[in-house]
Design a protein around this motif. Structure first.
Motif, PDB file in Angstrom:
ATOM      1  N   LYS A   3     -15.702 -19.290 -18.065  1.00 40.71           N
ATOM      2  CA  LYS A   3     -16.101 -18.633 -16.809  1.00 40.71           C
ATOM      3  C   LYS A   3     -15.692 -17.209 -16.882  1.00 40.71           C
ATOM      4  O   LYS A   3     -14.523 -17.000 -17.292  1.00 40.71           O
ATOM      5  CB  LYS A   3     -15.434 -18.954 -15.759  1.00 40.71           C
ATOM      6  CG  LYS A   3     -15.756 -18.528 -14.244  1.00 40.71           C
ATOM      7  CD  LYS A   3     -15.095 -18.984 -13.366  1.00 40.71           C
ATOM      8  CE  LYS A   3     -15.669 -20.412 -12.685  1.00 40.71           C
ATOM      9  NZ  LYS A   3     -14.950 -20.884 -11.632  1.00 40.71           N
ATOM     10  N   THR A   5     -14.376 -13.573 -15.140  1.00 36.95           N
ATOM     11  CA  THR A   5     -13.605 -13.191 -13.928  1.00 36.95           C
ATOM     12  C   THR A   5     -13.925 -11.580 -13.490  1.00 36.95           C
ATOM     13  O   THR A   5     -13.821 -10.835 -14.809  1.00 36.95           O
ATOM     14  CB  THR A   5     -12.222 -13.688 -14.274  1.00 36.95           C
ATOM     15  OG1 THR A   5     -12.080 -14.852 -14.106  1.00 36.95           O
ATOM     16  CG2 THR A   5     -11.465 -12.897 -13.030  1.00 36.95           C
ATOM     17  N   ARG A   7     -13.089  -8.820 -10.966  1.00 37.40           N
ATOM     18  CA  ARG A   7     -12.194  -8.063 -10.069  1.00 37.40           C
ATOM     19  C   ARG A   7     -12.579  -6.832  -9.281  1.00 37.40           C
ATOM     20  O   ARG A   7     -11.810  -6.465  -8.431  1.00 37.40           O
ATOM     21  CB  ARG A   7     -10.744  -7.991 -10.617  1.00 37.40           C
ATOM     22  CG  ARG A   7     -10.296  -9.388 -11.044  1.00 37.40           C
ATOM     23  CD  ARG A   7      -8.915  -9.063 -11.616  1.00 37.40           C
ATOM     24  NE  ARG A   7      -8.327 -10.391 -12.072  1.00 37.40           N
ATOM     25  CZ  ARG A   7      -8.644 -10.909 -13.319  1.00 37.40           C
ATOM     26  NH1 ARG A   7      -9.539 -10.332 -14.089  1.00 37.40           N
ATOM     27  NH2 ARG A   7      -8.235 -12.030 -13.849  1.00 37.40           N
ATOM     28  N   SER A  23     -24.047 -22.860 -16.467  1.00 36.98           N
ATOM     29  CA  SER A  23     -23.159 -23.793 -15.889  1.00 36.98           C
ATOM     30  C   SER A  23     -23.012 -25.319 -16.455  1.00 36.98           C
ATOM     31  O   SER A  23     -23.741 -25.271 -17.427  1.00 36.98           O
ATOM     32  CB  SER A  23     -23.746 -23.864 -14.263  1.00 36.98           C
ATOM     33  OG  SER A  23     -24.733 -24.781 -14.587  1.00 36.98           O
ATOM     34  N   TYR A  75     -23.120 -23.044  -5.839  1.00 37.70           N
ATOM     35  CA  TYR A  75     -22.085 -23.959  -6.716  1.00 37.70           C
ATOM     36  C   TYR A  75     -22.277 -23.918  -7.989  1.00 37.70           C
ATOM     37  O   TYR A  75     -21.080 -23.760  -8.759  1.00 37.70           O
ATOM     38  CB  TYR A  75     -22.518 -25.410  -6.234  1.00 37.70           C
ATOM     39  CG  TYR A  75     -21.853 -26.414  -6.991  1.00 37.70           C
ATOM     40  CD1 TYR A  75     -20.580 -26.882  -6.978  1.00 37.70           C
ATOM     41  CD2 TYR A  75     -22.772 -27.330  -7.804  1.00 37.70           C
ATOM     42  CE1 TYR A  75     -20.147 -27.825  -7.710  1.00 37.70           C
ATOM     43  CE2 TYR A  75     -21.992 -28.319  -8.739  1.00 37.70           C
ATOM     44  CZ  TYR A  75     -20.596 -28.476  -8.632  1.00 37.70           C
ATOM     45  OH  TYR A  75     -20.098 -29.397  -9.565  1.00 37.70           O
ATOM     46  N   GLU A  78     -20.950 -20.211  -9.154  1.00 37.05           N
ATOM     47  CA  GLU A  78     -19.345 -20.044  -9.316  1.00 37.05           C
ATOM     48  C   GLU A  78     -18.878 -20.830 -10.350  1.00 37.05           C
ATOM     49  O   GLU A  78     -17.554 -20.719 -10.987  1.00 37.05           O
ATOM     50  CB  GLU A  78     -18.770 -20.732  -7.784  1.00 37.05           C
ATOM     51  CG  GLU A  78     -18.896 -19.963  -6.678  1.00 37.05           C
ATOM     52  CD  GLU A  78     -18.568 -20.519  -5.574  1.00 37.05           C
ATOM     53  OE1 GLU A  78     -17.713 -21.659  -5.293  1.00 37.05           O
ATOM     54  OE2 GLU A  78     -18.600 -19.991  -4.468  1.00 37.05           O
ATOM     55  N   GLN A  79     -19.530 -21.419 -11.144  1.00 37.83           N
ATOM     56  CA  GLN A  79     -19.220 -22.298 -12.384  1.00 37.83           C
ATOM     57  C   GLN A  79     -19.251 -21.083 -13.521  1.00 37.83           C
ATOM     58  O   GLN A  79     -18.479 -21.219 -14.466  1.00 37.83           O
ATOM     59  CB  GLN A  79     -19.921 -23.491 -12.806  1.00 37.83           C
ATOM     60  CG  GLN A  79     -19.728 -24.818 -11.801  1.00 37.83           C
ATOM     61  CD  GLN A  79     -20.492 -25.773 -12.255  1.00 37.83           C
ATOM     62  OE1 GLN A  79     -20.847 -25.952 -13.411  1.00 37.83           O
ATOM     63  NE2 GLN A  79     -20.888 -26.829 -11.425  1.00 37.83           N
ATOM     64  N   VAL A  81     -19.353 -17.465 -12.850  1.00 37.00           N
ATOM     65  CA  VAL A  81     -18.807 -16.318 -12.667  1.00 37.00           C
ATOM     66  C   VAL A  81     -17.703 -16.396 -11.468  1.00 37.00           C
ATOM     67  O   VAL A  81     -18.084 -17.030 -10.477  1.00 37.00           O
ATOM     68  CB  VAL A  81     -19.652 -15.243 -12.179  1.00 37.00           C
ATOM     69  CG1 VAL A  81     -18.856 -13.833 -11.852  1.00 37.00           C
ATOM     70  CG2 VAL A  81     -20.456 -14.889 -13.435  1.00 37.00           C
ATOM     71  N   ALA A  82     -16.472 -15.747 -11.679  1.00 41.86           N
ATOM     72  CA  ALA A  82     -15.483 -15.906 -10.559  1.00 41.86           C
ATOM     73  C   ALA A  82     -15.370 -14.350 -10.084  1.00 41.86           C
ATOM     74  O   ALA A  82     -15.057 -13.915 -10.786  1.00 41.86           O
ATOM     75  CB  ALA A  82     -14.085 -16.530 -10.780  1.00 41.86           C
ATOM     76  N   GLU A  84     -13.393 -11.851  -7.640  1.00 44.38           N
ATOM     77  CA  GLU A  84     -12.103 -12.054  -6.972  1.00 44.38           C
ATOM     78  C   GLU A  84     -11.808 -10.657  -6.405  1.00 44.38           C
ATOM     79  O   GLU A  84     -12.760  -9.614  -6.449  1.00 44.38           O
ATOM     80  CB  GLU A  84     -11.021 -12.255  -8.072  1.00 44.38           C
ATOM     81  CG  GLU A  84     -10.891 -13.612  -8.573  1.00 44.38           C
ATOM     82  CD  GLU A  84      -9.691 -13.834  -9.703  1.00 44.38           C
ATOM     83  OE1 GLU A  84      -9.345 -12.806  -9.867  1.00 44.38           O
ATOM     84  OE2 GLU A  84      -9.793 -15.121 -10.136  1.00 44.38           O
ATOM     85  N   GLN A  89     -18.719 -11.740   0.675  1.00 41.29           N
ATOM     86  CA  GLN A  89     -19.734 -11.962  -0.248  1.00 41.29           C
ATOM     87  C   GLN A  89     -20.899 -12.260   0.580  1.00 41.29           C
ATOM     88  O   GLN A  89     -20.579 -13.161   1.441  1.00 41.29           O
ATOM     89  CB  GLN A  89     -19.591 -13.144  -1.315  1.00 41.29           C
ATOM     90  CG  GLN A  89     -20.897 -13.252  -2.167  1.00 41.29           C
ATOM     91  CD  GLN A  89     -20.519 -14.437  -3.196  1.00 41.29           C
ATOM     92  OE1 GLN A  89     -19.282 -14.652  -3.482  1.00 41.29           O
ATOM     93  NE2 GLN A  89     -21.730 -15.147  -3.367  1.00 41.29           N
ATOM     94  N   TYR A 151     -21.342  -8.036  -2.662  1.00 42.19           N
ATOM     95  CA  TYR A 151     -20.132  -8.105  -2.832  1.00 42.19           C
ATOM     96  C   TYR A 151     -19.294  -6.929  -2.236  1.00 42.19           C
ATOM     97  O   TYR A 151     -19.516  -5.682  -2.710  1.00 42.19           O
ATOM     98  CB  TYR A 151     -19.507  -8.090  -4.365  1.00 42.19           C
ATOM     99  CG  TYR A 151     -20.302  -9.615  -5.052  1.00 42.19           C
ATOM    100  CD1 TYR A 151     -19.822 -10.557  -4.495  1.00 42.19           C
ATOM    101  CD2 TYR A 151     -21.386  -9.383  -5.771  1.00 42.19           C
ATOM    102  CE1 TYR A 151     -20.133 -11.990  -5.081  1.00 42.19           C
ATOM    103  CE2 TYR A 151     -21.796 -10.506  -6.514  1.00 42.19           C
ATOM    104  CZ  TYR A 151     -21.058 -11.662  -6.134  1.00 42.19           C
ATOM    105  OH  TYR A 151     -21.624 -12.869  -6.732  1.00 42.19           O
TER     106      TYR A 151
END
Length: 156
Positions: A3, A5, A7, A23, A75, A78-79, A81-82, A84, A89, A151
């Motif tokens: 995944k 991440t 920020r 995913s 769903y 989100e597997q 890309v995270a 943060e 959103q 975002y």
């Protein structure tokens, strides 16, 4: 692939034009199809009547609602890309969505996603993501399209 991440707006912008990943597989069950039918009041027999579908449907099995497969986007996304450090959103847009192949019950699907573009709208990231829902064992995907997320990152 692990995944990713992200920020900040700058980190998101740096990934524009790249495939972000795939995913994990998700199995479409009859229970999930029935629950979606109940939630959307779409009880068409091609989705909810396994015996009739086996006898009369060209697919010889029930099939998932097209919109059920679309509803899996968050769903599965989100597997891959995270995101943060967010205030918020927003699911903003779906464009050019094309259903290419029915998803029969008990099929495994997975999302393949590419970050097409990122636009900075006064500090809000408008991310256009190319999506393909692949079906194990099938040449054609369930669908292809472009989804747009907004975002709202927190101040760095």
């Amino acid at each position: 692939m692990s995944k990713i991440t992200i920020r900040s707006l700058a980190e998101l912008e740096a990934l524009a034009g790249q495939e972000l990943g795939v995913s994990e597989p998700h199995t479409i069950t009859q229970e999930q199809i029935n629950q979606f039918a109940a939630a959307t009041l779409d009880f068409q027999w091609i989705h909810t009547d396994p015996a009739r579908a086996a006898a009369e449907s060209p697919f010889k099995a029930t099939i998932a609602h097209g919109y059920l497969t679309v509803s899996l986007l968050p769903y599965l996304w989100e597997q891959i890309v995270a995101i943060e450090n967010l205030k918020m959103q927003v699911n903003y847009e779906i464009e050019s969505l094309r259903f290419n192949q029915a998803v029969t019950v008990d099929s495994q699907v997975r999302l393949r996603a590419s970050l097409l573009t990122v636009a900075n709208l006064r500090g809000i990231a408008k991310a256009r993501v190319g999506v393909t829902l692949e079906i194990d064992g099938q040449k054609k995907p369930a669908y292809t399209g472009v989804v747009t997320f907004l975002y709202h990152f927190l101040e760095a």
